[in-house]
Design a protein around this motif. Structure first.
Motif, PDB file in Angstrom:
ATOM      1  N   VAL A 157       0.874  -0.879   0.178  1.00  0.00           N
ATOM      2  CA  VAL A 157      -0.440  -0.472  -0.253  1.00  0.00           C
ATOM      3  C   VAL A 157       1.057   1.125  -0.174  1.00  0.00           C
ATOM      4  CG1 VAL A 157      -1.478   1.494   1.520  1.00  0.00           C
ATOM      5  CG2 VAL A 157      -1.370  -0.750   1.057  1.00  0.00           C
ATOM      6  N   SER A 158       1.013   2.260  -1.297  1.00  0.00           N
ATOM      7  CA  SER A 158       1.953   2.807  -1.156  1.00  0.00           C
ATOM      8  C   SER A 158       1.480   3.766  -0.223  1.00  0.00           C
ATOM      9  CB  SER A 158       2.066   3.337  -2.762  1.00  0.00           C
ATOM     10  OG  SER A 158       1.003   4.051  -2.711  1.00  0.00           O
ATOM     11  N   ASN A 159       0.492   4.398   0.003  1.00  0.00           N
ATOM     12  CA  ASN A 159       0.029   5.379   0.725  1.00  0.00           C
ATOM     13  C   ASN A 159       0.025   5.097   2.090  1.00  0.00           C
ATOM     14  OD1 ASN A 159      -0.949   7.548  -0.743  1.00  0.00           O
ATOM     15  ND2 ASN A 159      -2.332   5.407  -1.727  1.00  0.00           N
ATOM     16  N   ALA A 160       0.103   4.153   2.145  1.00  0.00           N
ATOM     17  CA  ALA A 160       0.086   4.002   4.088  1.00  0.00           C
ATOM     18  C   ALA A 160       2.097   4.280   4.197  1.00  0.00           C
ATOM     19  CB  ALA A 160       0.248   2.832   4.224  1.00  0.00           C
ATOM     20  N   SER A 161       2.302   3.699   5.506  1.00  0.00           N
ATOM     21  CA  SER A 161       3.920   4.030   5.904  1.00  0.00           C
ATOM     22  C   SER A 161       4.449   2.479   6.424  1.00  0.00           C
ATOM     23  CB  SER A 161       4.311   5.008   7.689  1.00  0.00           C
ATOM     24  OG  SER A 161       3.699   6.231   7.010  1.00  0.00           O
ATOM     25  N   GLU A 212       1.148   8.819  12.577  1.00  0.00           N
ATOM     26  CA  GLU A 212       1.148  10.398  12.856  1.00  0.00           C
ATOM     27  C   GLU A 212       1.950  11.192  13.889  1.00  0.00           C
ATOM     28  OE1 GLU A 212      -3.387  11.533  14.537  1.00  0.00           O
ATOM     29  OE2 GLU A 212      -3.650  11.845  12.398  1.00  0.00           O
TER      30      GLU A 212
END
Lengths: 981, 296
Positions: free
Chosen positions: B42-46, B65
């Motif tokens: 998942v590229s959007n997640a860290s 966060e």
């Protein structure tokens, strides 16, 4: 193909987010060259074989790829119409955009110029030239690599098109691609990768056909510089500054150099009302007027006071080594100031500049200083603006530029150079030429004055323009009313007209009709944006720089006589005592019966034999206006004064022939009263309708300290000025009358005007209701509605008003507070600049008028300073300095005073005494005016004393009596200061 | 838990199989079904991981966060689990159907992680008392094929291993206030230590025997299961939490057996997982692998 770009970003709230963007790579991006046989070109070729630059470095046809630093630093070279066949990579374009929006705009203009053959290659989206960021690579390195990859790709790509047999048979030379970069690291890497590379200066100097182009090169370091010792303390790095600011050790503000003293300046810092004083060369530390600087406050014991000495930098030469003498002189001056300050209680916070947050360097107008050494390429440039230091430039065309106004830009200011380094940009024209001088004024005041672009003009209505039946249906038909306009003679942009008629019930109907500019300028189009950017029409002597194209300003919008025009009307029903009973606003069609000058209108009113409708309505209006004015005065509106003059200009040479003080008639005041009334009525209406986003104008009450010089000056004359409220000020001003000095009252009012704050536009939502107050007019609320042809604020107000009465559609931007606030900021800035430009133009023409003349004029002492008298000449509305203490070089031409005449300045009552002659403020004097042209750039009027006669100091009048030439005492005039409205 | 329709005869068959140590799919009682694990998808997640254990399909994404540490634990960072039972997995999850299960999973994970020595919350703290990382571990259950606890904990650990925190440097301002500066290099990041991150092992009691990795059908036969949380410390497995599910009860001896079985299986599982993760990381390198899709 698709790839992803990842980056982390910190939000305003302090959170850290990972952001991922999709990035698509394509295989159909053309290279833009006419040699290429592979690419699909959807456009005309940008890169063509037609242009051939002879470079001694690259002796074959070549295209150029520019590195970001070349675009940023050498934009002036690029703007010259020499370099062609240039490839601009999107990597470079993005970096430029990020670093400097002004250069980005300029490079874009070059790119859009078809003739220049600049081609933007979208390398970031080309599948073969995209560079993904490697681990352990900085963003900068990646960009450099991307540039190299693209250059390499281009070279190979073009080579592959030039190997074919047919090409070889044609006998043409192979076109190569050259990378220009000023970054040594990038250059070394490029060489290692077999890319043709050169620095910008190497390349430009190798162009045998364009030897003068080298002048425009920006020099980050002057070649073969002898390493002089640092003359300035080092600047802090940006990081240190930011840290210092956060820890409140440093303060940030915009630097303003002093006009009078080149070793002094001020930094406006938020918390300090008056700004922080900066004194001395080292404390100024290479700040240039306008820069955002970081300063360190000095301990209170070292605080100083602004010196009242006028100090101008003497001639300097390009050798750049400060003579011992001069440094000594500067030190003495500083010590004097400091010593004086110790005694003086007027010490203000003083600081020193430790770093520059942002440079606000722009291009500067000025002239070259004649050099002592022949055949040198280094020269000193003297800017027209005294606040700007001299600039060192390199040019080989000094001889031709000698008597021209030129534009120069600053490149950098190293520690070891006394002056900033810059380069020549372009020449404006010969010195003293009216067009050149006007250009200088416009440039120096940042007035946009280029021609309206085609895009802007495309939004003009098509001619011939006619009114359609739908227009009639939407508007109130007022064509039968006796509407007329009253304006100064020669006015072509008539934006207001009036009418007045008796109603059956005995009341009067008064209408103010304003040109409906917002009908023609639709929100958001290019025309609107251009007008918003210009903000106001600028009036120079004999020249007008329009805010909207002439078709609108002088034709379609102008309410000329006898023609049907669209108007925005504000109509009141009033009783005979000028009390408003009803008011309404609507759009209308009017047909002005007559366009009059103030004089014609006055004649019509006064001539009792005239009894037509226009005369009658004018008389009604005049009577009502007087009542309105009285009421306003009783409320505490101020009558201010500023000397205003008019030039009669020769129609051909544009040189001033005659100077006259503007005449004021009853009719001026009549029109003004109704405009004020209309503005106030509209302001009340839109503020009620749009409590958050109405465009209004306020004039804050000046802080009491502003009045100090006025109170002091009046006290010496035995008058008390009350500054508690506008009303008390107005009353006390009225009392300042001296029987023996008829001009005294006007002078006091002139001084009062100088105490005032600037009136500004604002958005109603941004301030409390109490702060809406207009001090000068004593009106609780005010706006500008009546001159939409020449002010953009009025167009905004028109739109708001039209939306509120349903006469026009609304749009999102209209109600957006933020964008409106930005617009207001721009308008305030443009107005201020327009005023300054206007004044500068008057000053210029005054000088032209006095060229080769010498006149004795009656004047008054406005201020008494330590070493000079400030003298006002009412006839010309002119103010100048009469130096009492001579300069060391006797530059002002009366060194004879040095020996015998000694003036003593009395601090207590501000007088200058010499023998038995005493100068007080407001004393009448006679002075001889002449033009000192010794400094070609700053020609100045020299004031020399004629009367009272002081032996050894005053001008010897000889046989001719001074009274012959002296002007008769000027008639007393007061005028509401237009600018404060 | 997902409902599987099973007849009495089928249940007996499964029971007999377990007694014989030869389960329906041929496994012994200590065997796991084959697993597939992929990280960083998942590229959007860290950080992210996807685990497929036979039919059980889990996707885990980690979001990061900046937050303020809790007052009582000023030196600790924060971790929050969220489980979403997708209605794709089984129709019963439609609406709020899966929320009970989700809650149960969250609770057991939380208990396991919060056990002392299990997960080092200190590593998530940036400035004690002022700023810390808060990790959101979002778990999506795409398909239910039994043994959710184990699958979820494995996937979570893999996702944490994959998580990249941007490198942050703090500068001290006046009055003890600090300001964070993030590195502009996306490759410049820190990793989370996962050695001690616990795994859950479900030990299921069918008849008189205990087994691991029950399939959905086996779960339907069981009356009681024990979820054993196993964590590593100094290369030694230790218990970091237990949790019983199902309606039945357990004899003390059985319970002890369960714990021992869970512990040994958990130890083995953990070592295998870490080994595989490291192998994958070495193979892929610091750069993101090219994603294969129709645009490539």
């Amino acid at each position: 193909m698709q790839t992803l770009r990842e980056f982390t970003r910190k939000t305003k709230r302090g959170n850290i987010l990972k952001i991922v963007r999709e990035h698509y790579l394509r295989d159909d991006i053309g290279c833009g060259s006419d040699i290429c046989q592979h690419c699909f070109q959807n456009d005309v070729y940008a890169l063509t074989a037609d242009h051939d630059l002879q470079s001694s470095l690259f002796k074959y046809p070549h295209y150029l790829v520019l590195d970001t630093n070349v675009v940023l630093d050498q934009i002036d070279v690029l703007e010259e119409d020499v370099l062609r066949n240039v490839i601009i990579l999107t990597t470079v374009l993005n970096e430029v955009k990020h670093k400097s929006s002004s250069i980005y705009k300029r490079i874009n203009e070059i790119i859009h110029d078809r003739r220049r053959n600049f081609y933007v290659f979208v390398n970031e989206h080309h599948k073969d030239t995209y560079a993904d960021r490697e681990p352990d690579e900085t963003a900068n390195d990646r960009n450099d690599r991307a540039i190299r990859i693209a250059t390499k790709w281009y070279d190979n790509h073009l080579k592959s098109s030039q190997v074919s047999k047919s090409f070889q048979r044609s006998g043409r030379q192979v076109t190569r691609v050259v990378l220009l970069t000023d970054d040594a690291g990038n250059r070394a890497k490029a060489e290692a990768e077999d890319i043709l590379v050169a620095t910008a200066s190497e390349y430009v100097k190798s162009l045998s056909d364009h030897p003068l182009l080298a002048d425009k090169l920006s020099h980050k370091t002057f070649a073969n510089e002898k390493q002089a010792l640092p003359q300035y303390p080092p600047h802090l790095s940006l990081r240190e500054i930011l840290e210092g600011l956060k820890q409140k050790k440093l303060l940030q503000g915009s630097f303003q150099a002093s006009r009078e003293n080149y070793l002094e300046g001020n930094v406006n810092v938020e918390q300090y009302e008056k700004g922080i004083l900066i004194q001395g060369r080292e404390s100024l530390n290479r700040a240039v007027d306008g820069d955002i600087v970081a300063i360190e406050l000095l301990p209170q014991s070292e605080w100083s006071a602004p010196s009242e000495i006028v100090l101008e930098e003497k001639n300097v030469y390009a050798d750049d080594l400060p003579s011992e003498e001069r440094t000594e002189e500067e030190k003495v001056m500083l010590q004097q100031v400091r010593a004086a300050a110790v005694v003086d209680a007027e010490r203000t916070p003083t600081g020193r500049i430790v770093g520059i947050v942002r440079r606000k360097w722009r291009q500067y107008c000025g002239i070259l200083q004649p050099s002592l050494i022949e055949d040198t390429s280094r020269h000193i440039f003297v800017p027209a603006d005294r606040k700007i230091p001299r600039i060192r430039i390199e040019t080989r065309q000094a001889a031709t530029l000698q008597n021209q106004r030129i534009i120069v830009t600053i490149d950098n200011w190293p520690r070891n150079s006394r002056y900033p380094h810059g380069h020549f940009v372009r020449s404006l024209g010969p010195l003293g030429d009216m067009n050149t001088e006007n250009e200088v004024i416009l440039l120096e005041h940042d007035v946009p004055h280029c021609k309206f672009s085609e895009e802007v003009l495309s939004f003009l209505p098509k001619m011939p323009w006619t009114i359609t039946p739908e227009d009639y249906a939407k508007r109130v038909d007022l064509r039968d009313l006796y509407i007329c306009s009253v304006d100064p003679p020669g006015c072509t942009d008539i934006d207001d007209a009036l009418h007045c008629r008796e109603l059956e019930n005995g009341n009067l109907e008064v209408g103010v009709h304003i040109a409906d500019v917002s009908h023609f300028i639709r929100p958001g189009n290019a025309l609107d944006k251009e007008a918003a950017a210009r903000g106001t029409t600028v009036y120079l002597v004999g020249k007008r720089i329009d805010m909207v194209p002439e078709l609108l300003s002088s034709n379609l919008c102008s309410l000329v006589g006898g023609v049907e025009r669209f108007a925005f009307s504000c109509v009141w029903e009033m009783d005979k005592e000028a009390n408003i009973i009803k008011k309404r606003f609507h759009k209308s069609v009017i047909k002005s019966k007559r366009a009059m000058t103030y004089e014609e209108a006055q004649v019509l009113i006064d001539d009792s034999t005239q009894d037509n409708e226009i005369a009658k309505s004018l008389r009604h209006l005049n009577r009502l206006a007087k009542i309105l004015k009285k009421r306003r005065m009783d409320n505490g509106a101020l009558v201010l004064a500023s000397p205003e003059i008019r030039f009669q200009v020769d129609s051909e040479t544009h040189e001033p022939l005659e100077v006259e003080v503007k005449q004021l008639r009853d009719t001026n005041s009549m029109v003004e009263e109704f405009m004020l009334l209309a503005n106030i009525s509209v302001a009340e209406h839109i503020a009620a309708e749009f409590s958050e986003c109405a465009v209004l104008r306020r004039h804050p009450k000046p802080p009491t300290t502003n009045f100090d010089p006025l109170i002091k000056a009046a006290r010496y004359q035995g008058f008390e000025i009350e500054t508690e409220t506008g009303l008390s000020l107005s009353h006390s001003l009225d009392k300042c009358v001296k029987a023996d000095n008829p001009y005294f009252n006007t002078m006091i009012r002139i001084l009062t005007t100088r105490c005032m704050m600037q009136a500004v536009y604002f958005i109603s939502g941004s301030l409390q209701k109490e702060e809406f107050f207009h001090y000068g007019l004593a009106a609780p609320i005010y706006t500008h509605f009546t001159s939409p042809i020449r002010r953009y604020s009025d167009i905004m107000v028109h739109r708001l008003l039209a939306a509120s009465i349903g006469a026009d559609s609304t749009y999102a931007q209209l109600l957006e507070r933020k964008s409106n606030e930005e617009l207001c900021h721009n308008l305030n800035y443009r107005h201020k600049m327009a005023q300054y430009a206007g004044r500068a133009s008057v000053g210029l023409n005054t000088h032209l008028f006095f060229r080769g003349k010498e006149e004795d004029e009656e004047g008054y002492v406005l201020f008494v300073r330590k070493n000079a008298l400030q003298v006002l000449i009412p006839k010309y509305g002119l103010e100048g300095t009469l130096y009492l203490k001579t300069d060391k070089d006797g530059k002002d031409g009366h060194e004879r005073a040095k020996s015998t005449v000694v003036f003593t300045f009395s601090e207590e009552d501000h007088t200058q005494r010499c023998g038995n002659v005493v100068f007080h403020s407001f004393d009448p004097v006679t002075v001889r005016l002449s033009l000192d042209s010794s400094n070609v750039q700053h020609e100045k009027l020299v004031f020399r004393l004629v009367k009272p006669y002081i032996k050894g100091f005053s001008v010897e009048t000889g046989s001719e009596s001074a009274a012959d030439v002296a002007a008769p005492p000027p008639t007393k005039k007061t005028k509401k200061n237009q600018k404060k409205k | 838990m997902a409902y599987v329709a099973l007849s009495e005869a089928e249940k007996t068959f499964i029971l007999h199989g377990v007694e014989e140590d030869y389960r329906c799919d041929g496994r012994s009682r200590r065997d796991y079904r084959p697993m597939e694990l992929e990280t960083g998808l998942v590229s959007n997640a860290s950080g992210s991981a996807r685990l497929r254990l036979a039919n059980t399909d889990i996707l885990v994404g980690v979001k990061t966060e900046i937050d303020v540490p809790h007052q009582l634990t000023p030196e600790f960072g924060k971790l929050e689990f969220f489980v979403d039972c997708s209605a794709n997995a089984t129709p019963e999850f439609e609406g709020r159907g899966g929320s009970d299960l989700a809650q149960e999973l969250i609770l057991s994970l939380k208990n396991a992680y919060e056990s002392p020595f299990a997960f080092d919350y200190r590593s998530l703290c940036l400035i004690p008392g002022q700023q810390c990382w808060k990790l959101y571990i979002d778990i999506l259950i795409l398909e239910c094929g039994g043994n959710l606890y184990d699958a979820v904990s494995l996937a979570a650990k893999a996702a944490l291993f994959n998580t990249k925190l941007p490198r942050v440097t703090a500068t001290l301002l006046d009055a003890g206030i600090t300001d964070l500066i993030i590195s502009d290099n996306p490759y410049d990041c820190t990793r989370i230590g996962i050695e001690t991150v616990p795994l859950l092992v479900t030990v299921c009691k069918i008849g008189d025997f205990c087994l691991v990795d029950p399939s959905a059908e086996e779960e339907a036969c069981s009356t009681v299961s024990m979820v054993v949380a196993v964590s590593q410390r100094n290369n030694e497995a230790f218990l970091s939490g237990t949790h019983m599910t199902g309606g039945g009860s357990m004899h003390r001896d059985t319970m002890l057996n369960c714990l021992q079985l869970g512990l040994s299986i958990g130890d083995y599982l953990d070592k295998l997982l870490v080994k595989m993760l490291k192998q994958e990381q070495e193979r892929v390198g610091p750069k993101r692998p090219k994603i294969v899709g129709f645009l490539k």
